[in-house]
Design a protein around this motif. Structure first.
Motif, mmCIF file in Angstrom:
data_model
loop_
_atom_site.group_PDB
_atom_site.id
_atom_site.type_symbol
_atom_site.label_atom_id
_atom_site.label_comp_id
_atom_site.label_asym_id
_atom_site.label_seq_id
_atom_site.Cartn_x
_atom_site.Cartn_y
_atom_site.Cartn_z
ATOM 1 N N PRO A 118 0.794 -1.226 0.000
ATOM 2 C CA PRO A 118 0.000 0.000 0.000
ATOM 3 C C PRO A 118 0.826 1.276 0.000
ATOM 4 N N ALA A 119 2.047 1.242 0.529
ATOM 5 C CA ALA A 119 2.865 2.462 0.576
ATOM 6 C C ALA A 119 3.118 3.004 -0.824
ATOM 7 N N ALA A 120 3.408 2.105 -1.768
ATOM 8 C CA ALA A 120 3.687 2.544 -3.140
ATOM 9 C C ALA A 120 2.462 3.202 -3.763
ATOM 10 N N ARG A 121 1.280 2.696 -3.443
ATOM 11 C CA ARG A 121 0.066 3.293 -3.990
ATOM 12 C C ARG A 121 -0.147 4.710 -3.465
ATOM 13 N N VAL A 122 0.144 4.920 -2.186
ATOM 14 C CA VAL A 122 -0.012 6.260 -1.613
ATOM 15 C C VAL A 122 0.998 7.218 -2.236
ATOM 16 N N VAL A 123 2.222 6.748 -2.438
ATOM 17 C CA VAL A 123 3.225 7.571 -3.121
ATOM 18 C C VAL A 123 2.728 7.963 -4.512
ATOM 19 N N ASP A 124 2.141 7.015 -5.232
ATOM 20 C CA ASP A 124 1.603 7.319 -6.567
ATOM 21 C C ASP A 124 0.504 8.369 -6.495
ATOM 22 N N GLU A 125 -0.347 8.268 -5.470
ATOM 23 C CA GLU A 125 -1.408 9.272 -5.301
ATOM 24 C C GLU A 125 -0.826 10.660 -5.096
ATOM 25 N N ILE A 126 0.189 10.744 -4.247
ATOM 26 C CA ILE A 126 0.793 12.041 -3.948
ATOM 27 C C ILE A 126 1.452 12.617 -5.188
#
Length: 302
Positions: free
Chosen positions: A54-62
């Motif tokens: 999930p961390a990578a997905r949040v980075v992509d969102e940002i």
């Protein structure tokens, strides 16, 4: 990215930021101009491995919103994981300004059914997982202060109403979250000399850990305001992590549109005498003092 935002240029670490409150905090910091290190081990509710990241997905969102972020997948309840977390911020962005300790999970049991492993696992993640990132961040900030570069650093720890009042079926979680408050008070007292302000929040929101509790608490009809959305907690966390916040050593409850300064333990009714009490006298006097004292808040679940 325009100027004038609350955390413009600050570098912020958020642990457990892949989902729920941590994700909301990471997105909110990025929206206020911070560069965010998004930490998440990517485990299930009980701490067991999860193939998702999930961390990578949040980075992509940002990044999709025009912000800056990087992912960290280490275990912050280990020395190596916590050290590498701080090192990731320094190596990627050259500085560290704010640490938000948020990571955690649950293994709920009534005390008589609570295994030692479940006790150790919850205290490890919630309490040790606060201590180690705080220690390694503080080592960096102390070194900076000693080199004449006194930081304007901020730490936000995550406690809970369970840590303030206790919660039936959550002896391990309640003990860990009470420990977070004690750690916060000590860190605030010790680190202020280095330019580090330390506070704690006790949030209530709908996350993976609480979705069953708050499943039916949705937006009030006609308002569009979901009081249990995790995004409601993040504004206070962002402010506490900014240079606008000059407060330290305090605990705040926050949920929906409510903010509360918690006042903690203060001496209540007291009796003194110049000699030792007998057991009977001590008991009679204590009952009188209790009759004059404030009724404590109810433990959750009672």
């Amino acid at each position: 990215m325009s100027g004038g935002r609350l955390c413009e240029g600050r570098v912020v670490i958020v642990t457990g930021a892949g989902r729920g409150l941590g994700r909301a905090h990471a997105l909110a910091y990025a929206a206020e101009g911070a560069r965010v290190v998004v930490n998440d081990l990517g485990v299930g509710l009980d701490g067991t491995p999860d193939p998702d990241s999930p961390a990578a997905r949040v980075v992509d969102e940002i990044r999709a919103a025009g912000g800056e972020a990087t992912a960290h997948g280490g275990d912050v309840a280990t020395t190596d994981g916590a050290a590498s977390l701080v090192r990731t911020a320094l190596d990627t962005y050259g500085r560290l300004d704010t640490l938000v300790n948020n990571a955690g999970f649950l293994r709920d049991r009534m005390l008589v059914n609570l295994d030692e492993d479940d006790w150790d696992a919850v205290l490890r993640v919630h309490l040790k997982g606060h201590f180690l990132p705080l220690k390694h961040a503080a080592l960096h900030w102390r070194a900076e202060a000693k080199q004449g570069r006194r930081p304007e650093a901020r730490v936000i720890n995550t406690s809970s109403g369970a840590g303030l009042l206790g919660s039936v079926g959550q002896g391990n979680y309640s003990a860990a979250k009470a420990g977070v408050i004690g750690l916060t008070l000590v860190a605030a007292a010790e680190l202020g000399r280095y330019g580090v302000l330390v506070n704690a929040i006790a949030p209530a929101a709908r996350t993976r850990m609480t979705e069953r509790v708050f499943a039916e608490t949705m937006a009030a009809p006609g308002t569009g305001f979901d009081a249990m959305a995790p995004e409601n907690v993040s504004p206070l966390v962002v402010w506490l992590g900014s240079t606008a916040a000059g407060v330290t050593g305090r605990v705040f409850e926050t949920e929906g549109g409510r903010l509360t300064v918690m006042e903690g333990w203060h001496p209540g009714p007291t009796a003194t005498r110049p000699s030792r009490w007998t057991p009977r006298e001590a008991g009679e006097t204590t009952l009188k003092l209790l009759s004059e004292s404030r009724t404590p808040g109810r433990t959750y679940g009672t």
